[in-house]
Every structure is written in structure tokens, then in C-alpha cells.
Design a protein around this motif. Sequence first.
Motif, PDB file in Angstrom:
ATOM      1  N   ASP A   1      60.558  68.137  -0.764  1.00 58.20           N
ATOM      2  CA  ASP A   1      59.734  66.975  -0.449  1.00 58.20           C
ATOM      3  C   ASP A   1      58.800  67.231   0.723  1.00 58.20           C
ATOM      4  O   ASP A   1      57.983  66.380   1.062  1.00 58.20           O
ATOM      5  CB  ASP A   1      60.615  65.757  -0.136  1.00 58.20           C
ATOM      6  N   MET A   2      58.947  68.387   1.347  1.00 57.79           N
ATOM      7  CA  MET A   2      58.108  68.716   2.505  1.00 57.79           C
ATOM      8  C   MET A   2      56.714  69.130   2.041  1.00 57.79           C
ATOM      9  O   MET A   2      56.563  69.833   1.050  1.00 57.79           O
ATOM     10  CB  MET A   2      58.722  69.852   3.325  1.00 57.79           C
ATOM     11  N   LEU A   3      55.703  68.671   2.756  1.00 61.70           N
ATOM     12  CA  LEU A   3      54.327  69.050   2.462  1.00 61.70           C
ATOM     13  C   LEU A   3      53.627  69.377   3.774  1.00 61.70           C
ATOM     14  O   LEU A   3      53.439  68.496   4.618  1.00 61.70           O
ATOM     15  CB  LEU A   3      53.586  67.920   1.740  1.00 61.70           C
ATOM     16  N   VAL A   4      53.275  70.641   3.937  1.00 58.97           N
ATOM     17  CA  VAL A   4      52.584  71.078   5.152  1.00 58.97           C
ATOM     18  C   VAL A   4      51.103  70.728   5.014  1.00 58.97           C
ATOM     19  O   VAL A   4      50.450  71.096   4.036  1.00 58.97           O
ATOM     20  CB  VAL A   4      52.763  72.595   5.377  1.00 58.97           C
TER      21      VAL A   4
ATOM     22  N   ASP B   1      61.457  68.046   9.742  1.00 55.94           N
ATOM     23  CA  ASP B   1      62.472  66.999   9.715  1.00 55.94           C
ATOM     24  C   ASP B   1      63.700  67.555   8.993  1.00 55.94           C
ATOM     25  O   ASP B   1      63.675  67.766   7.777  1.00 55.94           O
ATOM     26  CB  ASP B   1      61.940  65.766   8.985  1.00 55.94           C
ATOM     27  N   PRO B   2      64.788  67.844   9.726  1.00 60.32           N
ATOM     28  CA  PRO B   2      65.966  68.462   9.093  1.00 60.32           C
ATOM     29  C   PRO B   2      66.614  67.589   8.028  1.00 60.32           C
ATOM     30  O   PRO B   2      67.359  68.091   7.182  1.00 60.32           O
ATOM     31  CB  PRO B   2      66.928  68.691  10.273  1.00 60.32           C
ATOM     32  N   GLU B   3      66.348  66.273   8.040  1.00 61.05           N
ATOM     33  CA  GLU B   3      66.957  65.384   7.050  1.00 61.05           C
ATOM     34  C   GLU B   3      66.128  65.257   5.781  1.00 61.05           C
ATOM     35  O   GLU B   3      66.593  64.684   4.801  1.00 61.05           O
ATOM     36  CB  GLU B   3      67.157  63.991   7.669  1.00 61.05           C
ATOM     37  N   GLN B   4      64.906  65.785   5.798  1.00 59.78           N
ATOM     38  CA  GLN B   4      64.032  65.687   4.621  1.00 59.78           C
ATOM     39  C   GLN B   4      64.330  66.824   3.649  1.00 59.78           C
ATOM     40  O   GLN B   4      64.422  67.983   4.057  1.00 59.78           O
ATOM     41  CB  GLN B   4      62.564  65.738   5.039  1.00 59.78           C
ATOM     42  N   PRO B   5      64.505  66.530   2.358  1.00 57.20           N
ATOM     43  CA  PRO B   5      64.748  67.608   1.380  1.00 57.20           C
ATOM     44  C   PRO B   5      63.615  68.638   1.398  1.00 57.20           C
ATOM     45  O   PRO B   5      62.452  68.285   1.563  1.00 57.20           O
ATOM     46  CB  PRO B   5      64.801  66.862   0.040  1.00 57.20           C
TER      47      PRO B   5
END
Length: 335
Positions: A172-175, A165-169
Motif C-alpha cells: 500500500d506504500m506509494l513513494v 509508516d511501519p504499520e502500513q502494508p
Amino acid sequence: DPVELGWKPSIRTWLADLGDEEKDRACVLKKDDTEMKNAIMDLFDLLIEDANKFIAKECKQLVLTTELGRVNSLATMFESCISDPKLDVNKAMIIQVWLWCYIWTFGGCLVDTDWEKWDTFVRTQTEDISEARLPTQSDLFSYCYNTKTKRWDPWTRMVQTFRYDPEQPFFDMLVSTVDTVRFTEIMSKFVYVDYPVLFTGNTGVGKTSIAKNMLMNAEFQTKKNYQLNPLFINFSAQSNSPRTQEIIELRLEKRRKNLYSAPLNKQLCILIDDLNMPKPETYFAQPPLELVRQIIDQGGAYDRPEMFWKNYQGITIGSACGPPGGARTTVPMRL
């Protein structure tokens, strides 16, 4: 007294009230279902003492746990798993759910190099239990018992495909991985029934990220159908008790002079990061940790200026910490 009395009185009391709707303990079992309750107590009698001795002599824990603490965690996780009254239940299912909770509440506190020892030990213990039916294709930590399908499913089936998601910091990303899925699931079982949780592991393994991701899930509801209202607190060597209490009370609503509560239909879930960082005082006391223990044990704290007791309602405490060493201290056994 856990030394003189042991863990059995606690479990007998818990089991006696299990299924009592008047005490908000409704589950698939009825309060007067003596056959199922006797089967559960038989499992405790058969396996727990040997497991405690095995962990004490053969295994290493990142953060030390007590025998009573492990047993109470097992009982709580088991109750959380069978809390849906609509589940179709039989003795084999009850035993397998209990064993899955047993594997994680006793084995989850061990260093990962001892997981294989624990796996072998549990398989040996349950050889004569016909209803056990443990999975054999991989280690026991690789499976989750599904109460709806009544089978052991590998965690790999629950791993979701990552979508960028390009708008998510970025931070905050969790794979999604096997570890994120299984630790999120285990944590959710405890948060569901308002039971405190401690994540431990070496630096950089994702303890805080996994816990935050779980608490930020807007769809998650507790057993009382409350939504989570997360509060994140970071401890440091300079953390103190008054400031910690102030942060917590700012997120609570004052209902009466001596009653503070989470917002309506919300459960305030506090995640304390670096729990074992506060610097011990001259005689080794750590006031912020004593405050946390007091809130968990007694459900409140004293008003500091006027010295009267204030009850806190609707609070669940979770925490994360690394193993002792460097600036990190040992988490007190009382906590």
C-alpha cells in the motif's frame, strides 16, 4: 457523426453552456462573456486541426484515441481547471490554462519517446500567441499551470518527502515522485467533474497504484461536494457482463424500481484494472466492455431477468490497461 460533422459542433455546444449556473456549469466565466468565449474558440480553431494531423502522421499512441475524444477531454479538463468562481481571471490566464490542458489531453496519449516531438510542435504552434508564455527551462510535461499564482510551476515542487509508516502494508506504500504527482493531478481534474479516465502504460509502471491512491484520498471532493466511494474491479480473460453488472449494482442503493444511486453524498468511482483483458467472442464482441460503454454513454443498463431499463446515478468510471499484445486486446474505439 464525427466524420461528417467533425469536432466543432460539440465544442460550440459545450462553449455555449459554459458558465450556465442553471445547468450546473458554473465557473469563472459567465454564460454571456462573449469576449473570453471567442478567445477560447479561436484557440480551438487555430491549433486543433494541425494537432490532429500531426498526431496521426508523426506520433504513436499506446492506446488509440479519436479526434473527438481528445477534443472533448480537452474541454472537460479545461472546465475543471476554471470551475472555481472565486479565481481571479484574465485573458492571459485563460489561454495558459487552455494550453496546459491541450498539452496533456493531446500529448498524454502518446508514447513517451514522442513527447519531445510534441513539445517542439506545441512551441512552434504558439510562437505567435503573445499570451502563451510557455516555460522554457525544461519540457512542457515537467510543468503544471497554477491557476491561483498564475504561473507555471515544476512538478518537482509538489513532490512530498516519503515518510515510512511501519504499520502500513508494504504493497500500500506509494513513494511520491514526479510521475505519481502529475498523473494523480491530471486524473483528479477529470474525476472532479465526473468524467471517465483511462490510464495506460507498460506493465509495472504503477498505473493501478497511482489511480488507487488518488481514489482512496478521503479529503478529495467532486464539484458537487461528494466524497469518493471507490470500487475496484479486475478484469480477466474470463470476465463476463452479468457478473460485472452484479458487482456494480451491489454497491448502489435502490431508490426506485428503475433507479439505482450511489450512497447519499457519495460518488461511486469504479476503477477497472486490465480493461482490455476480456476475451473477444466469435465475432469480436466483448460484452463486459460494451456494458462499461453503455453505462458511460447512457447512464444505466437493462435488468436481465425482466428486461426493463435501470438508470445509474452518481457513478464515475476509471480504468487502467496495458498496450495491446499477448492476451490484451485493442480497446474498442466506441469505448
